[in-house]
Design a protein around this motif. Sequence first.
Motif, PDB file in Angstrom:
ATOM      1  N   ASN A 131      15.395  35.156 -23.024  1.00 25.28           N
ATOM      2  CA  ASN A 131      14.515  36.067 -23.736  1.00 25.28           C
ATOM      3  C   ASN A 131      13.845  37.102 -22.850  1.00 25.28           C
ATOM      4  N   ARG A 132      13.880  36.896 -21.542  1.00 29.42           N
ATOM      5  CA  ARG A 132      13.274  37.859 -20.627  1.00 29.42           C
ATOM      6  C   ARG A 132      14.334  38.851 -20.184  1.00 29.42           C
ATOM      7  N   LEU A 133      13.868  40.034 -19.842  1.00 26.52           N
ATOM      8  CA  LEU A 133      14.826  41.037 -19.382  1.00 26.52           C
ATOM      9  C   LEU A 133      15.093  40.841 -17.892  1.00 26.52           C
ATOM     10  N   ILE A 134      15.713  39.746 -17.550  1.00 28.07           N
ATOM     11  CA  ILE A 134      15.951  39.468 -16.133  1.00 28.07           C
ATOM     12  C   ILE A 134      17.366  38.935 -15.941  1.00 28.07           C
ATOM     13  N   ASP A 135      17.839  39.047 -14.697  1.00 29.64           N
ATOM     14  CA  ASP A 135      19.177  38.554 -14.389  1.00 29.64           C
ATOM     15  C   ASP A 135      19.166  37.081 -14.029  1.00 29.64           C
ATOM     16  N   LYS A 136      18.039  36.618 -13.471  1.00 34.94           N
ATOM     17  CA  LYS A 136      18.044  35.262 -12.931  1.00 34.94           C
ATOM     18  C   LYS A 136      16.656  34.639 -13.064  1.00 34.94           C
ATOM     19  N   GLY A 137      16.598  33.355 -13.308  1.00 30.90           N
ATOM     20  CA  GLY A 137      15.302  32.677 -13.377  1.00 30.90           C
ATOM     21  C   GLY A 137      15.210  31.584 -12.322  1.00 30.90           C
ATOM     22  N   PHE A 138      14.103  31.539 -11.616  1.00 27.20           N
ATOM     23  CA  PHE A 138      13.865  30.446 -10.660  1.00 27.20           C
ATOM     24  C   PHE A 138      12.703  29.598 -11.168  1.00 27.20           C
ATOM     25  N   VAL A 139      12.920  28.283 -11.201  1.00 27.12           N
ATOM     26  CA  VAL A 139      11.872  27.400 -11.703  1.00 27.12           C
ATOM     27  C   VAL A 139      10.904  27.095 -10.562  1.00 27.12           C
ATOM     28  N   LEU A 140       9.806  27.835 -10.527  1.00 22.83           N
ATOM     29  CA  LEU A 140       8.822  27.651  -9.463  1.00 22.83           C
ATOM     30  C   LEU A 140       7.447  27.845 -10.078  1.00 22.83           C
ATOM     31  N   SER A 141       6.620  26.802 -10.016  1.00 22.01           N
ATOM     32  CA  SER A 141       5.315  26.908 -10.658  1.00 22.01           C
ATOM     33  C   SER A 141       4.196  26.482  -9.730  1.00 22.01           C
ATOM     34  N   ASP A 142       3.019  27.069  -9.936  1.00 22.79           N
ATOM     35  CA  ASP A 142       1.828  26.635  -9.205  1.00 22.79           C
ATOM     36  C   ASP A 142       0.987  25.685 -10.050  1.00 22.79           C
ATOM     37  N   HIS A 143       1.600  25.204 -11.147  1.00 19.25           N
ATOM     38  CA  HIS A 143       0.930  24.209 -11.991  1.00 19.25           C
ATOM     39  C   HIS A 143       1.650  22.865 -11.859  1.00 19.25           C
ATOM     40  N   ALA A 144       0.905  21.814 -12.183  1.00 14.41           N
ATOM     41  CA  ALA A 144       1.509  20.481 -12.165  1.00 14.41           C
ATOM     42  C   ALA A 144       2.510  20.362 -13.308  1.00 14.41           C
ATOM     43  N   HIS A 172      19.625  53.206  -7.075  1.00 12.29           N
ATOM     44  CA  HIS A 172      19.841  51.867  -6.539  1.00 12.29           C
ATOM     45  C   HIS A 172      20.235  50.895  -7.623  1.00 12.29           C
ATOM     46  N   SER A 173      21.200  50.071  -7.311  1.00  9.87           N
ATOM     47  CA  SER A 173      21.563  49.025  -8.252  1.00  9.87           C
ATOM     48  C   SER A 173      20.669  47.820  -7.974  1.00  9.87           C
ATOM     49  N   ILE A 174      19.953  47.365  -8.977  1.00  8.35           N
ATOM     50  CA  ILE A 174      19.016  46.274  -8.733  1.00  8.35           C
ATOM     51  C   ILE A 174      19.366  45.029  -9.540  1.00  8.35           C
ATOM     52  N   LYS A 175      18.940  43.887  -9.009  1.00  9.48           N
ATOM     53  CA  LYS A 175      19.050  42.610  -9.721  1.00  9.48           C
ATOM     54  C   LYS A 175      17.639  42.069  -9.834  1.00  9.48           C
ATOM     55  N   THR A 176      17.274  41.610 -11.013  1.00 10.48           N
ATOM     56  CA  THR A 176      15.902  41.140 -11.191  1.00 10.48           C
ATOM     57  C   THR A 176      15.863  39.635 -11.403  1.00 10.48           C
ATOM     58  N   ALA A 177      14.774  39.036 -10.938  1.00 13.54           N
ATOM     59  CA  ALA A 177      14.599  37.603 -11.132  1.00 13.54           C
ATOM     60  C   ALA A 177      13.137  37.317 -11.390  1.00 13.54           C
ATOM     61  N   MET A 178      12.876  36.204 -12.025  1.00 14.72           N
ATOM     62  CA  MET A 178      11.498  35.802 -12.218  1.00 14.72           C
ATOM     63  C   MET A 178      11.342  34.384 -11.689  1.00 14.72           C
ATOM     64  N   ALA A 179      10.210  34.151 -11.014  1.00 11.23           N
ATOM     65  CA  ALA A 179       9.939  32.811 -10.513  1.00 11.23           C
ATOM     66  C   ALA A 179       8.759  32.273 -11.298  1.00 11.23           C
ATOM     67  N   SER A 180       9.022  31.274 -12.138  1.00  9.44           N
ATOM     68  CA  SER A 180       7.965  30.742 -12.993  1.00  9.44           C
ATOM     69  C   SER A 180       8.397  29.397 -13.561  1.00  9.44           C
ATOM     70  N   GLY A 181       7.413  28.577 -13.898  1.00  8.00           N
ATOM     71  CA  GLY A 181       7.713  27.298 -14.527  1.00  8.00           C
ATOM     72  C   GLY A 181       8.418  27.470 -15.860  1.00  8.00           C
ATOM     73  N   TRP A 182       8.160  28.586 -16.522  1.00  9.80           N
ATOM     74  CA  TRP A 182       8.782  28.813 -17.832  1.00  9.80           C
ATOM     75  C   TRP A 182      10.284  28.977 -17.739  1.00  9.80           C
ATOM     76  N   LYS A 228       9.793  19.438 -15.678  1.00 10.27           N
ATOM     77  CA  LYS A 228       9.798  18.615 -14.472  1.00 10.27           C
ATOM     78  C   LYS A 228      10.391  19.470 -13.363  1.00 10.27           C
ATOM     79  N   TRP A 229       9.580  19.722 -12.358  1.00 16.13           N
ATOM     80  CA  TRP A 229      10.029  20.667 -11.322  1.00 16.13           C
ATOM     81  C   TRP A 229      10.999  20.031 -10.326  1.00 16.13           C
ATOM     82  N   GLU A 230      11.922  20.870  -9.895  1.00 14.32           N
ATOM     83  CA  GLU A 230      12.784  20.498  -8.761  1.00 14.32           C
ATOM     84  C   GLU A 230      11.961  20.619  -7.496  1.00 14.32           C
ATOM     85  N   SER A 231      12.479  20.104  -6.376  1.00 15.03           N
ATOM     86  CA  SER A 231      11.725  20.248  -5.139  1.00 15.03           C
ATOM     87  C   SER A 231      11.694  21.738  -4.778  1.00 15.03           C
ATOM     88  N   PRO A 232      10.507  22.249  -4.407  1.00 13.04           N
ATOM     89  CA  PRO A 232      10.380  23.679  -4.100  1.00 13.04           C
ATOM     90  C   PRO A 232      11.365  24.119  -3.020  1.00 13.04           C
TER      91      PRO A 232
END
Lengths: 329, 525
Positions: free
Chosen positions: A264-277, A245-255, A142-146
Amino acid sequence: MELLSNTKNGLYCEMADVYIDPWRKVQKALITHGHSDHAKPGHSQYMCHKNSVSILKHRIGKNIKVRGYNFGESISINGVKFSFHPAGHIIGSAQVRVEYKGEIWVVTGDYKLGDDEVCTPFEPIKCHTLITESTFGLPIYKWESPGNVFNQINQWWAENKANKQTSVIYAYSLGKAQRILKHLSKDIDKIYAHASIYNTNKTLIEHGIYDTHCEELSPKTADLNGALIITPQSSTALKNINQTHSIKTAMASGWMATRNTRKNRLIDKGFVLSDHADWDDLLTAIASSEAERVIVTHGYQEAFARYLSELGLKAETYKTAFEGESTLK
Amino acid sequence: MKAISELYIRLEESKNLDKKCDLLVAYFKQTSSEDLLWSMSLLLDKANKRLVPIKTLKEWTLAFTNTPLWLFDQCHPLVKDAAETLALLLPKSVNTTKKPLFDWMNNIEQHKKSSSSEKQTFINHSWNVLSKNERIVFNKLITGNLRFNLSQKLLLKSLSDAFDLAIPSIAHRLLDSFSPLDDSFENWLFKPSAKDVNAKPYPFKPIKKLKLPLEKLGDAKDWIGEYLWEGVQVQWIKRENEIFIWEDNMTLISLIFPELLDAQIFSGANIVLQGTIVLMKEDRVLDYSQIASRLKRKSITKKTLSDFPAKMLINDVLELNGISLSKKPWSVRRKLLNEIYPTLDNKLFLLADVIQDNLWGPFRDAHKDARSINASSILLRPIGSLEKEESPSFLWELDGFSVNAVLLYVESSVDRRSINALTFALWDKNELIPIAKVENHLDDELKREIQLWVRKNTLEKFGPIKSVKPFYVFEITFENIAESRRKKSGLTLKYPTLGKYLKEIKPREAHKLSVLKEMLQKHIK
């Protein structure tokens, strides 16, 4: 004979001899949107919404035979009426409405509800039979408001900038990338896109269907302190970044909705953002179509169809070759 | 609830300790004092706020959301965490509340004695005003599953940074029980207590490793040697009839060793002893892995106490009858130790024999024999040495071992730009069995060479880890070897490090696993 059927080549309308998003080479293909699991190369003739034409040419090849249509424009083939209607998934994405002798089917393709300010928002189409995707067809999605999510992204960047770090967001080059770029804070002065995103944007901007400019990330891009980079996730994506460069990684996905997939992903941060219902929107879309029969494809189709059956709907599943939203795209 | 939930999620997301410390400090600074003591009780995993078993909460959630059980069963394996799955099943949150944490905790406390239906109503109402992350934390809290798993060291550092307090004088507050219902945060943290002074240890001084030949130390007769065993370096403090045990990383670990906490074990007055706590089985000192697992425990069972009792090997006395001995030379302190030792319980304390001679020969013999008694090194101290800022003592380590092993797995760093770790293996017939994972200490040139090579020679991928063709052979050095039931090789190497790249040795010519097994047989008798 059914108006549409599930064949080894893909969804098929025998009456008109056309396929919708076929995954094998065919003569006539109606394409819902430009993602590679829906728009395959090799068909003799492509038909799609007019905003998808440049996308298909960019991704499949300049010389493909493709014709674009307006939303709602009727295409008559052998007595069957086809038309494209907004799906709100990405630029140029459409649902396909099929009508023959008063019987109406709608194929949603990938879709989301709500206005992302990049593409035309989803419009519910009344039909007898609805073929819907179900990428996020479980009630945990259930997505939060974008708007909230974009605030989180902008805040995250500000934090990284304060720490003299480079923010890297992994996003699919067609769709998610344009959506994020459009909503980034005006305070972010240095925004770079990986070549695949930059080139997609260039095509879209040239055709007047996208308007957010940004610079291309190149090996010469020296000043990355406090910058934001948007790139697809691949092993070579970051090779153009100076190793110091020191980097921070994030992924934007419904997952990213569950903590477990974030970990499980090699990322620092996850954003819940999906183009699916999400779950609620899938149910809303089905209800507003007023369909008597629902066919569920790619995603959690078994569970979702079973749930619809228990609600009293006539629901079944089609096995398709679509991948839905993969985080690796 | 909002702040503590954000803290929980963000602590879990951050991988490095500095970042976790920053998050805690920011939290401590922003939180009202009414909420802080409750927060401490949660952060220390001390608050038991269980209202319902998770099974009941599941039934209530399914009823509240009209979710069939089979649909929950579809979702749970994807989320993996039951409390989180239930939180995600709830309708999107629209309302929020400014209700402070202490109010929440009091409400939960009050509902412990409520009827089942009252509890259910309370929980349903709570969900209605909580956000997604708050619901996850709330569900964990009321089912007794909320664990922060933070180290005492991290909490102490954060408290000390946030409130400008000295760690030695506040550490005991984390160990003692406190009740957020009856006490205030100010009292708990700032009210002076006799323990603030009594618990204070002397600074732990790092001991240099001996890298010179023995002769360079001068005359053998000026030195006293003694065996050291693998264990926890501690100060054992008895002041005003209370005992405090400090680990050398400035963690107060008294509760981990209840056998050493009885004030009766030393009848004299105030004393500070320095030494090593080891675990024993019969008369043998167990290797470090045993004591490491005890250090991780939250509570120590009777079985642990009787199966692997702890003993303290005394190395030094730093204070006697309340008087610091730091100005007394080692020879005097050692004499005092000899006098005190008979008054200590010899089931719990051991005093190492000293190695003393006019010549270095007996020192060397002792060094050679060290492995047979499972000792890990010899501590050499000048007879006249004072407890100074920089210790003039030396740690004489035992000679290490090495094997020639084949590179088997390469683990990339989070951003995929570098190598994190390398796993090496030895031959067992035609199979390569992993024996050690070592950190990447390659020079840049070799690292780049290997990175390029890996791209073309990857066999399989497991997330960030790639298995590669047998090609690179390296020398792997290590300090000791022990049995391990968890590992495929049946053994574990202590402190393995990456040695030389052995370019001339072909992968087939690397060592066999049997070489290590023989080593193990020889050293574990």
